[in-house]
Design a protein around this motif. Structure first.
Motif, PDB file in Angstrom:
ATOM      1  N   ILE A  70       0.840  -1.196   0.000  1.00 34.25           N
ATOM      2  CA  ILE A  70       0.000   0.000   0.000  1.00 34.25           C
ATOM      3  C   ILE A  70       0.877   1.248   0.000  1.00 34.25           C
ATOM      4  O   ILE A  70       1.796   1.378   0.813  1.00 34.25           O
ATOM      5  N   ARG A  71       0.608   2.147  -0.935  1.00 37.05           N
ATOM      6  CA  ARG A  71       1.367   3.392  -0.987  1.00 37.05           C
ATOM      7  C   ARG A  71       1.078   4.252   0.228  1.00 37.05           C
ATOM      8  O   ARG A  71      -0.069   4.395   0.663  1.00 37.05           O
ATOM      9  N   VAL A  72       2.127   4.868   0.759  1.00 38.00           N
ATOM     10  CA  VAL A  72       2.023   5.687   1.965  1.00 38.00           C
ATOM     11  C   VAL A  72       2.438   7.122   1.660  1.00 38.00           C
ATOM     12  O   VAL A  72       3.532   7.370   1.135  1.00 38.00           O
ATOM     13  N   VAL A  73       1.557   8.048   1.992  1.00 42.07           N
ATOM     14  CA  VAL A  73       1.885   9.471   1.968  1.00 42.07           C
ATOM     15  C   VAL A  73       2.045   9.914   3.417  1.00 42.07           C
ATOM     16  O   VAL A  73       1.160   9.664   4.246  1.00 42.07           O
ATOM     17  N   ALA A  74       3.158  10.528   3.734  1.00 42.11           N
ATOM     18  CA  ALA A  74       3.405  11.014   5.095  1.00 42.11           C
ATOM     19  C   ALA A  74       3.268  12.529   5.128  1.00 42.11           C
ATOM     20  O   ALA A  74       3.777  13.227   4.236  1.00 42.11           O
ATOM     21  N   LEU A  75       2.574  13.034   6.131  1.00 40.97           N
ATOM     22  CA  LEU A  75       2.521  14.474   6.382  1.00 40.97           C
ATOM     23  C   LEU A  75       3.265  14.726   7.687  1.00 40.97           C
ATOM     24  O   LEU A  75       2.842  14.280   8.751  1.00 40.97           O
ATOM     25  N   LEU A  76       4.397  15.407   7.572  1.00 37.05           N
ATOM     26  CA  LEU A  76       5.201  15.705   8.748  1.00 37.05           C
ATOM     27  C   LEU A  76       5.760  17.117   8.639  1.00 37.05           C
ATOM     28  O   LEU A  76       5.505  17.832   7.663  1.00 37.05           O
ATOM     29  N   THR A  77       6.506  17.521   9.645  1.00 40.90           N
ATOM     30  CA  THR A  77       7.198  18.810   9.604  1.00 40.90           C
ATOM     31  C   THR A  77       8.668  18.507   9.356  1.00 40.90           C
ATOM     32  O   THR A  77       9.360  18.004  10.245  1.00 40.90           O
ATOM     33  N   ARG A  78       9.138  18.788   8.148  1.00 37.92           N
ATOM     34  CA  ARG A  78      10.496  18.368   7.763  1.00 37.92           C
ATOM     35  C   ARG A  78      11.569  18.880   8.721  1.00 37.92           C
ATOM     36  O   ARG A  78      12.454  18.138   9.141  1.00 37.92           O
ATOM     37  N   GLU A  79      11.494  20.139   9.054  1.00 32.96           N
ATOM     38  CA  GLU A  79      12.516  20.724   9.927  1.00 32.96           C
ATOM     39  C   GLU A  79      12.488  20.083  11.312  1.00 32.96           C
ATOM     40  O   GLU A  79      13.536  19.775  11.892  1.00 32.96           O
ATOM     41  N   HIS A  80      11.295  19.851  11.822  1.00 29.81           N
ATOM     42  CA  HIS A  80      11.157  19.238  13.142  1.00 29.81           C
ATOM     43  C   HIS A  80      11.615  17.785  13.112  1.00 29.81           C
ATOM     44  O   HIS A  80      12.340  17.326  14.016  1.00 29.81           O
ATOM     45  N   ALA A  81      11.235  17.054  12.072  1.00 28.98           N
ATOM     46  CA  ALA A  81      11.627  15.647  11.955  1.00 28.98           C
ATOM     47  C   ALA A  81      13.139  15.505  11.829  1.00 28.98           C
ATOM     48  O   ALA A  81      13.743  14.600  12.405  1.00 28.98           O
ATOM     49  N   ALA A  82      13.747  16.408  11.087  1.00 29.96           N
ATOM     50  CA  ALA A  82      15.193  16.332  10.873  1.00 29.96           C
ATOM     51  C   ALA A  82      15.974  16.541  12.165  1.00 29.96           C
ATOM     52  O   ALA A  82      17.063  15.976  12.342  1.00 29.96           O
ATOM     53  N   GLN A  83      15.412  17.336  13.087  1.00 29.41           N
ATOM     54  CA  GLN A  83      16.113  17.639  14.330  1.00 29.41           C
ATOM     55  C   GLN A  83      15.636  16.797  15.514  1.00 29.41           C
ATOM     56  O   GLN A  83      16.079  17.007  16.643  1.00 29.41           O
ATOM     57  N   SER A  84      14.749  15.830  15.250  1.00 29.83           N
ATOM     58  CA  SER A  84      14.218  14.984  16.315  1.00 29.83           C
ATOM     59  C   SER A  84      14.825  13.590  16.249  1.00 29.83           C
ATOM     60  O   SER A  84      15.258  13.139  15.192  1.00 29.83           O
ATOM     61  N   ILE A  85      14.831  12.919  17.385  1.00 27.03           N
ATOM     62  CA  ILE A  85      15.394  11.567  17.484  1.00 27.03           C
ATOM     63  C   ILE A  85      14.257  10.558  17.520  1.00 27.03           C
ATOM     64  O   ILE A  85      13.316  10.692  18.310  1.00 27.03           O
ATOM     65  N   SER A  86      14.333   9.564  16.674  1.00 24.36           N
ATOM     66  CA  SER A  86      13.288   8.552  16.616  1.00 24.36           C
ATOM     67  C   SER A  86      13.209   7.777  17.922  1.00 24.36           C
ATOM     68  O   SER A  86      14.221   7.466  18.551  1.00 24.36           O
ATOM     69  N   LYS A  87      11.971   7.449  18.330  1.00 22.60           N
ATOM     70  CA  LYS A  87      11.764   6.620  19.511  1.00 22.60           C
ATOM     71  C   LYS A  87      11.910   5.133  19.168  1.00 22.60           C
ATOM     72  O   LYS A  87      11.876   4.291  20.058  1.00 22.60           O
ATOM     73  N   ARG A  88      12.062   4.824  17.909  1.00 23.54           N
ATOM     74  CA  ARG A  88      12.185   3.451  17.464  1.00 23.54           C
ATOM     75  C   ARG A  88      13.635   2.992  17.636  1.00 23.54           C
ATOM     76  O   ARG A  88      14.570   3.741  17.382  1.00 23.54           O
ATOM     77  N   GLN A  89      13.828   1.739  18.013  1.00 22.52           N
ATOM     78  CA  GLN A  89      15.166   1.254  18.345  1.00 22.52           C
ATOM     79  C   GLN A  89      16.148   1.346  17.186  1.00 22.52           C
ATOM     80  O   GLN A  89      17.332   1.631  17.386  1.00 22.52           O
ATOM     81  N   ASP A  90      15.671   1.109  15.959  1.00 26.67           N
ATOM     82  CA  ASP A  90      16.588   1.152  14.826  1.00 26.67           C
ATOM     83  C   ASP A  90      16.801   2.561  14.289  1.00 26.67           C
ATOM     84  O   ASP A  90      17.540   2.772  13.323  1.00 26.67           O
ATOM     85  N   GLY A  91      16.153   3.551  14.909  1.00 27.10           N
ATOM     86  CA  GLY A  91      16.356   4.939  14.518  1.00 27.10           C
ATOM     87  C   GLY A  91      15.576   5.393  13.304  1.00 27.10           C
ATOM     88  O   GLY A  91      15.654   6.566  12.913  1.00 27.10           O
ATOM     89  N   LYS A  92      14.801   4.508  12.701  1.00 23.95           N
ATOM     90  CA  LYS A  92      14.054   4.894  11.502  1.00 23.95           C
ATOM     91  C   LYS A  92      12.874   5.794  11.870  1.00 23.95           C
ATOM     92  O   LYS A  92      12.298   5.690  12.949  1.00 23.95           O
ATOM     93  N   LYS A  93      12.540   6.666  10.934  1.00 28.95           N
ATOM     94  CA  LYS A  93      11.462   7.622  11.128  1.00 28.95           C
ATOM     95  C   LYS A  93      10.348   7.387  10.114  1.00 28.95           C
ATOM     96  O   LYS A  93      10.488   6.579   9.191  1.00 28.95           O
ATOM     97  N   LEU A  94       9.256   8.107  10.272  1.00 30.02           N
ATOM     98  CA  LEU A  94       8.111   7.948   9.383  1.00 30.02           C
ATOM     99  C   LEU A  94       8.505   8.106   7.919  1.00 30.02           C
ATOM    100  O   LEU A  94       8.066   7.338   7.057  1.00 30.02           O
ATOM    101  N   GLY A  95       9.332   9.081   7.639  1.00 22.22           N
ATOM    102  CA  GLY A  95       9.738   9.332   6.265  1.00 22.22           C
ATOM    103  C   GLY A  95      10.444   8.161   5.603  1.00 22.22           C
ATOM    104  O   GLY A  95      10.441   8.039   4.372  1.00 22.22           O
ATOM    105  N   ASP A  96      11.036   7.286   6.409  1.00 18.83           N
ATOM    106  CA  ASP A  96      11.739   6.121   5.860  1.00 18.83           C
ATOM    107  C   ASP A  96      10.778   5.095   5.280  1.00 18.83           C
ATOM    108  O   ASP A  96      11.192   4.202   4.534  1.00 18.83           O
ATOM    109  N   PHE A  97       9.492   5.192   5.614  1.00 17.96           N
ATOM    110  CA  PHE A  97       8.507   4.233   5.117  1.00 17.96           C
ATOM    111  C   PHE A  97       7.434   4.923   4.270  1.00 17.96           C
ATOM    112  O   PHE A  97       6.350   4.386   4.085  1.00 17.96           O
TER     113      PHE A  97
END
Length: 268
Positions: free
Chosen positions: A140-167
């Motif tokens: 299934i195709r995924v469109v993510a709506l995020l805040t690029r600047e905020h996401a870039a400066q935030s640390i993922s809570k996921r153990q492997d460090g991946k963020k929403l944009g990675d999927f």
């Protein structure tokens, strides 16, 4: 005296420019969503925390139409009590519990004809990330709506460090700053007044308008929830019933074979 109202509105105007620069990507997302709706399927819209606002902005409300499946978990989005039972501490904890996304999606018979719209300003909380990951695993195709600047400066809570944009197959940006709050007050060391809701609402409604255009051009104009002040009481009531009936019929397809398909089994 600093004019904080003007400052906030000026920053909102800059977000308009950011959204406008994404016109091509907005049309691309709308094309994917319209294809799902024309195929009799749905666009799954998910957000935890205050991203729930964007989910409900898409559907159902005046000026919106069937074809979207708003996935809103109260345990992740019910903020009114703040503390105590059902408080915000629990909600913020739960949105970082691995495996919860799979349990939520276990309720639906997914199809590769579906699409998904995942909203998360930081793109760093576990449940929205896993939602996108699970959808992608189902083709299934995924469109993510995020805040690029905020996401870039935030640390993922996921153990492997991946963020929403990675999927995500496509990323749209609210245009808000890192940390979301946009206004500095003299004598106050922390900014106030977030911007992602404003930017997010612009993106969501631009996408919605493009989808409506595509559906209409394809000969299937959407049944839009409309106010009586616009279309008259009789027509408004008719559209209300027709739109909700269509939503029920589309949703029924997501439940009809739950547990029988590989997609459902994968979420067990």
């Amino acid at each position: 005296m600093i004019d904080v109202t003007r400052d906030y509105l000026d920053k909102c105007r800059r977000m308009i420019a950011t959204v406008e620069k994404q016109s091509e990507d907005i049309r691309k997302a709308a094309g994917w969503f319209a294809a799902s709706i024309l195929a009799g399927r749905m666009v799954h819209v998910f957000g935890s925390g205050h991203s729930r606002i964007m989910v409900e902005e898409m559907w159902p409300r005046y000026g919106s139409f069937p074809g979207f499946n708003p996935i809103v978990e109260l345990s992740l989005t019910f903020h009114n009590l703040v503390v105590g039972a059902n408080g915000q501490r629990q909600a913020m904890f739960l949105e970082n519990v691995p495996g919860l996304a799979a349990r939520i999606l276990r309720n639906f018979d997914l199809s590769a004809r579906d699409t998904a719209f995942i909203i998360s300003s930081s793109g760093c909380n576990v449940v929205p990330i896993e939602m996108a990951e699970r959808f992608r695993q189902q083709g299934i195709r995924v469109v993510a709506l995020l805040t690029r600047e905020h996401a870039a400066q935030s640390i993922s809570k996921r153990q492997d460090g991946k963020k929403l944009g990675d999927f995500a197959d496509l990323i749209l940006d609210t245009g808000a700053p890192a940390g979301d709050a946009m206004i500095r007050i003299p004598g106050l060391d922390t900014p106030v007044s977030p911007g992602s809701t404003v930017g997010g609402a612009m993106v969501v409604n631009a996408v919605k308008a493009e989808v409506a255009r595509l559906l209409t051009e394809a000969g299937h104009p959407p049944k839009v929830l409309s106010g009586a002040a616009v279309v008259g009481e009789e027509r408004a009531a008719q559209l209300f019933e027709q739109a909700y009936d269509e939503h029920a019929h589309r949703l029924a397809e997501l439940y009809r074979r739950v547990g029988d398909s590989p997609a459902a089994a994968a979420g067990r």
